[in-house]
Scaffold this active site. Structure first.
Site, mmCIF file in Angstrom:
data_model
loop_
_atom_site.group_PDB
_atom_site.id
_atom_site.type_symbol
_atom_site.label_atom_id
_atom_site.label_comp_id
_atom_site.label_asym_id
_atom_site.label_seq_id
_atom_site.Cartn_x
_atom_site.Cartn_y
_atom_site.Cartn_z
ATOM 1 N N HIS A 1 9.650 -1.179 0.884
ATOM 2 C CA HIS A 1 9.147 0.071 1.109
ATOM 3 C C HIS A 1 10.394 0.721 2.303
ATOM 4 O O HIS A 1 10.141 1.712 2.293
ATOM 5 C CB HIS A 1 7.925 0.570 1.150
ATOM 6 C CG HIS A 1 6.994 0.430 2.527
ATOM 7 N ND1 HIS A 1 6.897 -1.102 3.376
ATOM 8 C CD2 HIS A 1 7.596 0.900 4.367
ATOM 9 C CE1 HIS A 1 6.891 -1.228 4.339
ATOM 10 N NE2 HIS A 1 7.150 0.275 5.243
HETATM 11 C C1 UD1 Z 1 5.525 4.903 6.327
HETATM 12 C C2 UD1 Z 1 6.351 4.785 7.498
HETATM 13 C C3 UD1 Z 1 6.693 3.339 8.107
HETATM 14 C C4 UD1 Z 1 5.712 2.793 6.941
HETATM 15 C C5 UD1 Z 1 4.683 2.888 5.894
HETATM 16 C C6 UD1 Z 1 3.518 1.627 6.259
HETATM 17 C C7 UD1 Z 1 7.808 6.724 8.424
HETATM 18 C C8 UD1 Z 1 8.900 7.690 9.134
HETATM 19 N N1 UD1 Z 1 7.324 5.822 8.071
HETATM 20 O O1 UD1 Z 1 6.215 4.872 5.455
HETATM 21 O O2 UD1 Z 1 6.864 3.543 8.718
HETATM 22 O O3 UD1 Z 1 5.864 0.910 7.261
HETATM 23 O O4 UD1 Z 1 4.514 4.754 6.022
HETATM 24 O O5 UD1 Z 1 3.484 2.030 4.281
HETATM 25 O O6 UD1 Z 1 6.454 7.099 8.890
HETATM 26 N N2 UD1 Z 1 3.751 8.391 -1.183
HETATM 27 C C9 UD1 Z 1 2.192 7.789 -2.485
HETATM 28 N N3 UD1 Z 1 1.114 8.081 -1.617
HETATM 29 C C10 UD1 Z 1 0.386 7.865 -0.864
HETATM 30 C C11 UD1 Z 1 2.084 8.100 0.562
HETATM 31 C C12 UD1 Z 1 1.971 7.733 0.140
HETATM 32 O O7 UD1 Z 1 2.802 8.745 -3.344
HETATM 33 O O8 UD1 Z 1 -0.377 7.750 -0.515
HETATM 34 C C13 UD1 Z 1 4.849 8.605 -1.679
HETATM 35 C C14 UD1 Z 1 5.407 10.220 -1.482
HETATM 36 O O9 UD1 Z 1 6.356 10.421 -2.632
HETATM 37 C C15 UD1 Z 1 5.968 10.175 -0.192
HETATM 38 C C16 UD1 Z 1 6.084 8.449 -0.393
HETATM 39 O O10 UD1 Z 1 5.652 7.317 -0.933
HETATM 40 O O11 UD1 Z 1 6.986 10.530 -0.418
HETATM 41 C C17 UD1 Z 1 6.744 8.150 0.880
HETATM 42 O O12 UD1 Z 1 5.953 8.189 2.047
HETATM 43 P P1 UD1 Z 1 5.774 8.534 3.545
HETATM 44 O O13 UD1 Z 1 4.343 8.406 4.183
HETATM 45 O O14 UD1 Z 1 6.954 9.473 3.470
HETATM 46 O O15 UD1 Z 1 6.616 7.283 4.052
HETATM 47 P P2 UD1 Z 1 6.413 5.337 3.783
HETATM 48 O O16 UD1 Z 1 7.661 4.692 3.054
HETATM 49 O O17 UD1 Z 1 5.197 5.840 3.114
HETATM 50 N N1 UDP Z 2 -0.820 -4.537 2.654
HETATM 51 C C1 UDP Z 2 -2.344 -4.375 2.463
HETATM 52 N N2 UDP Z 2 -1.679 -4.173 0.530
HETATM 53 C C2 UDP Z 2 0.142 -4.154 0.137
HETATM 54 C C3 UDP Z 2 0.918 -4.642 0.811
HETATM 55 C C4 UDP Z 2 0.327 -4.346 2.343
HETATM 56 O O1 UDP Z 2 -3.236 -4.346 2.766
HETATM 57 O O2 UDP Z 2 -1.008 -4.197 -0.849
HETATM 58 C C5 UDP Z 2 -1.257 -4.998 4.367
HETATM 59 C C6 UDP Z 2 -0.639 -5.998 4.719
HETATM 60 O O3 UDP Z 2 -1.304 -7.242 5.260
HETATM 61 C C7 UDP Z 2 0.047 -5.551 6.614
HETATM 62 C C8 UDP Z 2 -0.110 -3.815 6.411
HETATM 63 O O4 UDP Z 2 -0.591 -3.525 4.726
HETATM 64 O O5 UDP Z 2 -1.665 -5.463 6.773
HETATM 65 C C9 UDP Z 2 1.103 -3.936 6.271
HETATM 66 O O6 UDP Z 2 1.680 -2.047 5.882
HETATM 67 P P1 UDP Z 2 3.314 -1.853 5.795
HETATM 68 O O7 UDP Z 2 3.890 -3.188 5.369
HETATM 69 O O8 UDP Z 2 3.015 -0.760 4.659
HETATM 70 O O9 UDP Z 2 3.900 -0.802 6.822
HETATM 71 P P2 UDP Z 2 4.536 -1.445 8.107
HETATM 72 O O10 UDP Z 2 4.068 -2.572 9.253
HETATM 73 O O11 UDP Z 2 5.528 -1.721 7.532
HETATM 74 O O12 UDP Z 2 4.542 -0.335 8.789
#
Ligand code: UD1
Ligand code: UDP
Length: 364
Positions: free
Chosen positions: A204
């Site tokens: 992601h």
């Molecule tokens: C965010 C964090 C990242 C973290 C990740 C965990 C920031 C800058 N990034 O990234 O560090 O590792 O969360 O998973 O804060 N979206 C949905 N449904 C949701 C949430 C998001 O459809 O419930 C889609 C939207 O199109 C959105 C995109 O995902 O624009 C990105 O979501 P966003 O929260 O901006 O960043 P993440 O990639 O989730």
């Molecule tokens: N995780 C989960 N379901 C998934 C993918 C990840 O429960 O389908 C959990 C994973 O075990 C970990 C956390 O989500 O505890 C990590 O989140 P993510 O990778 O979204 O964010 P990051 O750690 O990179 O910020």
């Protein structure tokens, strides 16, 4: 004493679960604020239900948006809440936009900030998370680190050592607490998987999925690896959106051994990881979890802010050179490389207790 905890994204919920459980054991007035950064059921509510996190007292409902929109909307809405609720301390976790926006407005209001998972540095300022980490640490009153590299980084940045506490890892507290329950998950039979005969993939990071070229490069890697082993890919919504945008659905469909799923719940995902042969990921938290589970992890990035997972754990930073990733993965699958790791210091399930003890002592 009144504490407010701010959460907004999937990894925040998993880290905060352990902290909130510990806070509730004491006579502390606690307020849980969800920014709404993640909002899909599979990215948010599922974790509250599975991990027994209380329903948020307040949901700011900010949703998705650009960096500026998210930081702006969170600070505008949170300011009103904090002025009304007057907590003595606000806890933020991790490195996401909700973390930094929460810390920023808290500090501006003259309220103390505690940052859990402080000091981690990738030294890569193209990552939004790295900027969030540096700025959050700069204004925090309590900085709780998961590994000693965090203490060293903060010292080099001139942060007063008296504010920094090496406490271990709250994400691992949650893992230890739920590991047994996760083994009862039916995910392996549901996906018709045999123990150690499949790999798990998560993806992601903007650096991997926001540009068509980079995403195509990763798909090439997967194409080669899935010829040798089934790969389970619970897809993050950012990645799902971009695969459609770049019209790569067909390429994915053609990989017969690549199994796509929705983002999974914590227990299913933990079960999936702990029974796998190999994990391929660009996640931060998953590098730590695979280290504790003793499962080989190939990190699809050029850097990591969690060096201990490579020095002591099972994490391999193979860079994003595609031939190297394929080569290392195939060697793990065919048992030519054996990976042994140990569990880092203080990743013992008691980090949340240490944090709450330190906070209480300092507020007495
Ligand atoms: C965010 C964090 C990242 C973290 C990740 C965990 C920031 C800058 N990034 O990234 O560090 O590792 O969360 O998973 O804060 N979206 C949905 N449904 C949701 C949430 C998001 O459809 O419930 C889609 C939207 O199109 C959105 C995109 O995902 O624009 C990105 O979501 P966003 O929260 O901006 O960043 P993440 O990639 O989730
Ligand atoms: N995780 C989960 N379901 C998934 C993918 C990840 O429960 O389908 C959990 C994973 O075990 C970990 C956390 O989500 O505890 C990590 O989140 P993510 O990778 O979204 O964010 P990051 O750690 O990179 O910020």
């Amino acid at each position: 004493m009144k504490i407010a905890s701010i959460v907004g994204t999937r990894p925040n919920f998993i880290k905060a679960a352990a902290l909130i459980e510990e806070i509730k054991k004491h006579s502390i007035d606690h307020l849980l604020i969800h920014t709404g950064q993640h909002y899909d059921k599979e990215m948010s509510r599922l974790f509250f239900d599975e991990l027994g996190i209380p329903k948020p007292d307040i949901n700011l409902g900010v949703g998705s948006g650009s960096y500026g929109e998210q930081i702006g909307n969170i600070t505008i809405k949170l300011e009103k809440v904090l002025i009304k609720e007057k907590p003595d301390l606000v806890i933020v976790v991790g490195d996401v936009n909700s973390t930094f926006a929460g810390a920023l407005i808290t500090k501006q209001l003259g309220i103390k900030v505690a940052h859990v998972e402080a000091g981690l540095r990738s030294f890569d300022l193209t990552m939004p998370e790295e900027i969030n980490r540096i700025l959050t640490d700069r204004i925090s009153n309590f900085l709780f680190t998961t590994e000693k590299s965090g203490n060293e980084n903060l010292k080099k940045e001139g942060i007063n050592e008296k504010k920094v506490f090496f406490v271990g890892n709250v994400m691992i507290d949650t893992l230890i607490k739920h590991r047994e329950k996760a083994e009862k998950s039916k995910i392996l039979s549901k996906l018709k998987l045999n123990k150690s005969r499949y790999a798990v993939l998560t993806l992601h990071r903007p650096s991997n999925v926001d540009k068509k070229d980079n995403l195509e490069k990763t798909l090439y890697i997967l194409e080669k690896i899935q010829e040798k082993i089934k790969i389970i890919f619970p897809m993050h919504p950012r990645t799902m959106k971009n695969i459609s945008l770049f019209q790569l659905n067909k390429k994915i469909k053609n990989m017969k051994n690549l199994v796509l799923t929705e983002p999974l719940g914590y227990l299913d995902f933990l079960c999936l990881m702990s029974n796998s042969k190999l994990v391929l990921t660009d996640s931060g938290g998953i590098q730590e979890e695979t280290t504790v589970l003793g499962i080989p992890c190939i990190t699809l990035r050029d850097n990591t802010e969690r060096p201990i997972t490579m020095e002591q754990g099972t994490n391999m930073l193979v860079s994003t050179d595609k031939n190297e990733v394929i080569d290392k993965s195939l060697k793990i699958i065919s048992n030519q490389i054996k990976i042994k790791g140990k569990i880092p210091e203080l990743w013992d399930g008691n980090a949340a207790k240490r944090i709450v003890d330190i906070i209480r002592k300092n507020f007495d």
